[in-house]
Design an enzyme around this catalytic site. Structure first.
Site, mmCIF file in Angstrom:
data_model
loop_
_atom_site.group_PDB
_atom_site.id
_atom_site.type_symbol
_atom_site.label_atom_id
_atom_site.label_comp_id
_atom_site.label_asym_id
_atom_site.label_seq_id
_atom_site.Cartn_x
_atom_site.Cartn_y
_atom_site.Cartn_z
ATOM 1 N N CYS A 1 20.682 -70.566 18.746
ATOM 2 C CA CYS A 1 19.224 -70.388 18.730
ATOM 3 C C CYS A 1 18.684 -71.777 19.262
ATOM 4 O O CYS A 1 17.142 -71.664 19.190
ATOM 5 C CB CYS A 1 19.012 -70.043 17.209
ATOM 6 S SG CYS A 1 19.546 -71.502 16.172
ATOM 7 N N GLY B 1 12.186 -76.618 8.406
ATOM 8 C CA GLY B 1 11.286 -77.338 7.428
ATOM 9 C C GLY B 1 10.009 -76.345 7.201
ATOM 10 O O GLY B 1 10.038 -75.108 7.337
ATOM 11 N N GLY C 1 8.560 -73.893 9.588
ATOM 12 C CA GLY C 1 9.329 -72.614 9.790
ATOM 13 C C GLY C 1 9.574 -71.961 8.329
ATOM 14 O O GLY C 1 10.847 -71.221 8.403
#
Lengths: 435, 531
Positions: free
Chosen positions: B255, B426, B429
């Site tokens: 990702c 964090g 997100g």
């Protein structure tokens, strides 16, 4: 009459409870009801779930009596409730004359579980009936009548079972049969050999660990030697696994823990999950002759009721899951170390631990010492029962699905209660306990 | 058994009941393992890491075979990094012993979380399993792994091998478990169990959000969509190599892979040429349309291309590319919701957008992350610290990789970030942790704090061990057998013989550990003599 020592207990009772106890004496069982009131245990069980009993006055108790392992996997286990509910949508007890889906499925499962050539299952609705079936089967197979059992054995209360057990329960009903039922001391191989020598014995019947006698442990090699003696003197070995089966010793069957393969196995209590009465007798292929000779030879309308079979199958399924064995090990390891710590604190009173897995007997060096311990446990939120045939020993039977936090709580309550019981027995000594 | 009876037995509670037993067993294991000392924990962690390392190759192939995603050779590297690599990275850190901070009159005592519930993905199945198990082991936690259904077989093989090795090295029974047949209701049930201490969620957004909604503490990660900004000060050849190497690594399945290259106009052509030289195929405008249609034509990303190679994707679309092609570069005019190719692409298709200057490069990168990937990763190729600082301060990424491949660099490989296959995104997100997840996130500390008054002396904690003198720990190996003292014949019974018959698990365990310590000491001595 009420024991004056229990004034506090009586004071705490609600009017509803007082009235109920009165009715229990009036309509149900006066002797037994009064006994518990005198012993300081006024338990009337209302709700139950997991390993908790709730008294009708609202107190919660951790159950380490479990009715001898009936509630081995807890009260009203959600999976058993579910299977019973599902079962009632399709089945009832069934017709005992016909091949039945549930009975055969359970028999197949038991044959696999019990190992060796233990093969056919014959059903009863309770442990006593199952013992009777086992004895009848052995007698038929060997065409001999005599049965050898242990002094202070307990096998139930039906005709043959009660005769095989301690006379504590047979004499009362003039049901002892000393010519047919021979008792020998536990752990005494010489006595066993003497009883078998004449080769006139059909079977030896053994609780793998005698429960009501306070779980004295078979000494190393004892059971294997008894099995050998049976083979030598042409008797069958009947393992009464009612209290030691179903993972309680750390193996599915207690006899597996002791490395023997019986000829007949009797299974009761826990197999019902405490939800639907059922008991089973599993017989080795060579000794099940009557099933072929006369399949109608023994019958029971309620024996192996199909709803009970479903519950039993689910109970076995739960116990066979791979998580189960390490969990029993954890529980029994923690009980071993935790109880040893408590024993250090009260070493002049709490003197010994008999243990095989979660089958435990706690020894108190005081006449009938388990009774005050039982009472203080009861007052401190734990229900455990003394051993009828050796009241110095408390039967202590944690369930196989107890969680780590619950075990920790249990040990903390046990420590407190034994401390109080010790102070009472060894201290002022103002109270006395009698059966 | 017959079908009618089996049907009656197959209620819904069968799987939740089994899950409860797993959790109960994990609870026992966790309670015991929390008392282990550092040496034992290190031995157990190392044994599990070695077992995982030994399977790095075979399970890389098994994962590609089972999921169809990625490149076995690259997965093997990731599996190695996530087994021995992770062990080596943290072996000098101690999550088991107390810390004394005398000047603050504080003692910190590590407290393991308890039960870690690990959700692992299909894209990086085996390495994530390895990673999370080792994190749990080194912090004295029990772990239950719930693999992605697409990768359940290879994941289970890894989990079981590590569990076996850990238990052989002395870990309590049930310390590592796996849900072999995962499904949504079951996962939700376990996630919501009050016995779960923390959920480590790696996977798609709905699953991560479900973890956060469970009511249990969760560390979840979000999707990425990394911009790779190349400014005029960058070394273009090196940058090109790094970007292509990163984007083609395991067919771009991490990702942290680059989504779109944002190039300053002044160097854009040169950068394109440099990338073409290192294995990029620059798609022509009509090809770009076809690629867009194939990847996003159904509205969302076409999972069939996840982790597939550039040449395979090209052949599926019908584009002729050289066989050496590692990455398909798709020049686009803008980023935003009106350009599907500016979304996250877990395949070696890389967007390429030109910007007139640094200011625009930053706003374009911000736009990219506005769509998805907030709090995740970004890369910049530049030799200008001022640009780097502006970029990092403006773009909502919590790790900005400089002059390095983003796939690996943001995950802590080839940079000094914490090595991790679980990237905290964090607050940007919607996650609780903003850094790369490591062992420290699985342990809390009890802080013993003295009065700060000068006349209150701080205690002497040196030489004290946390669990000295404790009763033997239950480790779930064997149910004890003992006889009491009052039963007839007890005095005749030789208790030691009895212990042999019954087996004394704890004593056996101590004997095993002693033997193991002896072996280690001998090995060390031998090694010392060889030198």
């Amino acid at each position: 009459m009420a024991n004056p020592d229990n004034a506090e207990m009586l004071e705490a009772q609600s009017p509803e409870k007082k009235e109920f106890i009165r009715k229990s004496i009036e309509f149900w069982n006066p002797g037994k009801t009064q006994f518990w009131q005198d012993a300081g245990v006024d338990l009337v069980i209302d709700r139950r779930e997991g390993y908790f009993l709730h008294d009708m006055d609202g107190r919660r108790l951790i159950d380490v009596h479990l009715n001898g392992g009936t509630y081995n996997i807890g009260h009203r286990h959600p999976e058993l409730v579910e299977v019973l509910n599902r079962g009632t949508q399709r089945f009832d007890m069934g017709n005992h004359h016909f091949p039945a889906l549930g009975r055969t499925a359970l028999a197949e499962k038991l044959a696999k579980s019990c190992g060796g050539d233990l093969h056919y299952t014959i059903y009863g609705s309770g442990g006593g009936e199952a013992i009777d079936i086992a004895i009848k089967t052995a007698r038929h197979a060997k065409q001999k009548k005599k049965i050898v059992s242990i002094i202070k054995a307990y096998h139930g209360h039906t005709g043959l079972a009660v005769a095989a057990g301690a006379d504590r329960f047979s004499k009362l009903f003039l049901s002892e049969k000393p010519d047919e039922f021979i008792n020998v001391p536990f752990n005494d191989l010489n006595a066993m050999e003497d009883a078998l020598k004449a080769k006139d014995v059909a079977a030896v019947i053994m609780e793998t660990i005698p429960a009501t006698y306070g779980f004295p442990m078979p000494l190393p090699g004892y059971l294997t030697e008894v099995k050998k003696l049976c083979e030598r003197y042409d008797a069958l070995y009947i393992a009464d696994e009612v209290q030691t089966g179903l993972m309680r010793t750390g193996e599915m069957w207690g006899y597996q823990r002791y490395g023997i393969q019986p000829d007949i196995v009797v299974i009761g209590k826990g197999i019902s999950g405490g939800m639907y009465p059922i008991a089973c007798v599993v017989v080795r292929e060579p000794y099940a002759g009557w099933l072929k000779q006369d399949g109608f030879g023994h019958m029971a309308t309620m024996g192996g009721a199909e709803l009970g079979c479903l519950v039993a199958m689910k109970t076995l399924e739960i116990l066979e899951r791979p998580q189960m064995k390490p969990m029993v090990n954890y529980i029994s390891e923690l009980m071993a170390s935790g109880l040893a710590e408590i024993m250090k604190l009260y070493s002049d009173f709490f003197v010994g631990i008999r243990q095989c897995g979660v089958v435990l007997g706690l020894e108190f060096d005081y006449p009938e010492g388990a009774k005050p311990v039982m009472k203080h446990l009861y007052e401190n939120g734990v229900w455990a029962i003394f051993s009828t045939l050796d009241p110095r020993v408390l039967q202590f039977k944690p369930g196989v699905l107890m969680t780590a936090p619950l075990c920790e709580e249990l040990l903390e309550r046990v420590e407190r209660s034994i401390g109080l019981a010790r102070a009472e027995c060894k201290g002022s000594g103002k109270r006395r306990y009698a059966a | 058994m017959n079908a009618i009876v089996e049907e009656l037995l197959a209620g819904e509670k069968r799987q939740t009941g089994t899950a409860d037993m797993m959790l109960q067993l994990a609870e026992w294991a966790a309670a015991s393992y929390a008392h282990y000392d550092r040496a034992a924990v290190d031995r157990i962690t190392k044994a599990a890491a070695d077992a995982a390392f030994a399977l790095a190759g075979p399970l890389a192939e098994a994962a590609v075979k089972e999921t169809g995603f990625g490149v076995a050779e690259h997965k093997k590297i990731k599996n190695e990094i996530c087994s021995r690599g992770i062990y080596e990275a943290y072996k000098s850190e101690d999550f088991c012993s107390k810390r004394v901070i005398a000047e603050q009159k504080i003692v910190e005592v590590p407290r393991a979380a308890g039960i870690v519930f690990a959700l692992t993905p299909s894209t990086n199945p085996v390495c994530t399993v390895f990673f999370k198990i080792l994190l749990a082991l080194m912090t004295r936690n029990a772990i239950i792994v719930s693999p992605h259904p697409y990768a359940k077989k290879c994941s289970a093989e890894g989990v079981l091998a590590m569990a076996k090795a850990a238990e052989q090295a002395g870990a309590p029974a049930g310390i590592i478990q796996i849900i072999t047949e995962p499904n949504l209701p079951l996962i939700n049930y376990v996630m919501q169990s009050p016995r779960v201490s923390v959920i480590l969620a790696t996977g798609g957004t709905p699953m991560v959000r479900a973890a956060y909604s469970s009511g249990n503490p969760a560390i979840g990660v979000g999707p990425g969509n990394a911009p790779a900004f190349v400014d005029a000060s960058a070394d273009l050849n090196v940058a090109a190599k790094r970007i292509i190497g990163s984007k083609s690594f395991d067919n771009s399945i991490l990702c942290t892979n680059e989504s779109v290259v944002v190039a300053e106009e002044a160097i854009a052509d040169k950068l394109l040429q440099a990338m073409a030289k290192t294995g990029a195929y620059v798609a022509k405008p009509d090809e770009v349309d076809n690629i867009r249609e194939y990847l996003f034509g159904l509205g969302s990303f076409n999972v069939e291309v996840v982790g597939k190679s550039a040449t395979e994707i090209a052949s599926r679309i019908g584009i002729k590319v050289p066989s050496s092609t590692k990455v398909i570069l798709t020049p686009i005019d803008r980023v935003g919701i009106d350009e599907a190719l500016s979304k996250e692409k877990l395949c070696p298709v890389l967007g390429f957008v030109r910007v007139p200057h640094v200011h625009s490069g930053i706003s374009t990168s911000r736009a990219l992350i506005r769509m998805s990937g907030a709090g995740h990763s970004a890369a910049i190729h530049s030799s200008n610290p001022a640009n780097i600082l502006r970029f990092a301060s403006a773009v909502k990424a919590l790790r900005v990789v400089v002059n390095a491949p983003c796939s690996q660099g943001a995950a802590g490989f080839g940079t000094h970030l914490a090595p991790s296959f679980t990237i905290g995104t964090g607050y940007f997100g919607r996650s609780s942790v903003g850094e790369n997840i490591g062992p420290k996130h699985l342990v809390n500390w009890t802080r013993i704090a003295y009065s700060d008054e000068a006349n209150e002396a701080f205690g002497d904690f040196s030489g004290l061990e946390t669990w000295n003198g404790q009763a033997p720990l239950p480790i779930g190996r064997e149910a004890p057998m003992t006889i009491g003292r009052l039963q007839e014949g007890a005095e005749r019974a030789d208790q030691s013989l009895f212990a042999q018959v019954g087996g004394d698990a704890v004593a056996d365990e101590i004997a095993l550990m002693r033997e193991e310590i002896r072996r280690i000491v001998l090995e060390e001595l031998r090694a010392a003599f060889r030198k």
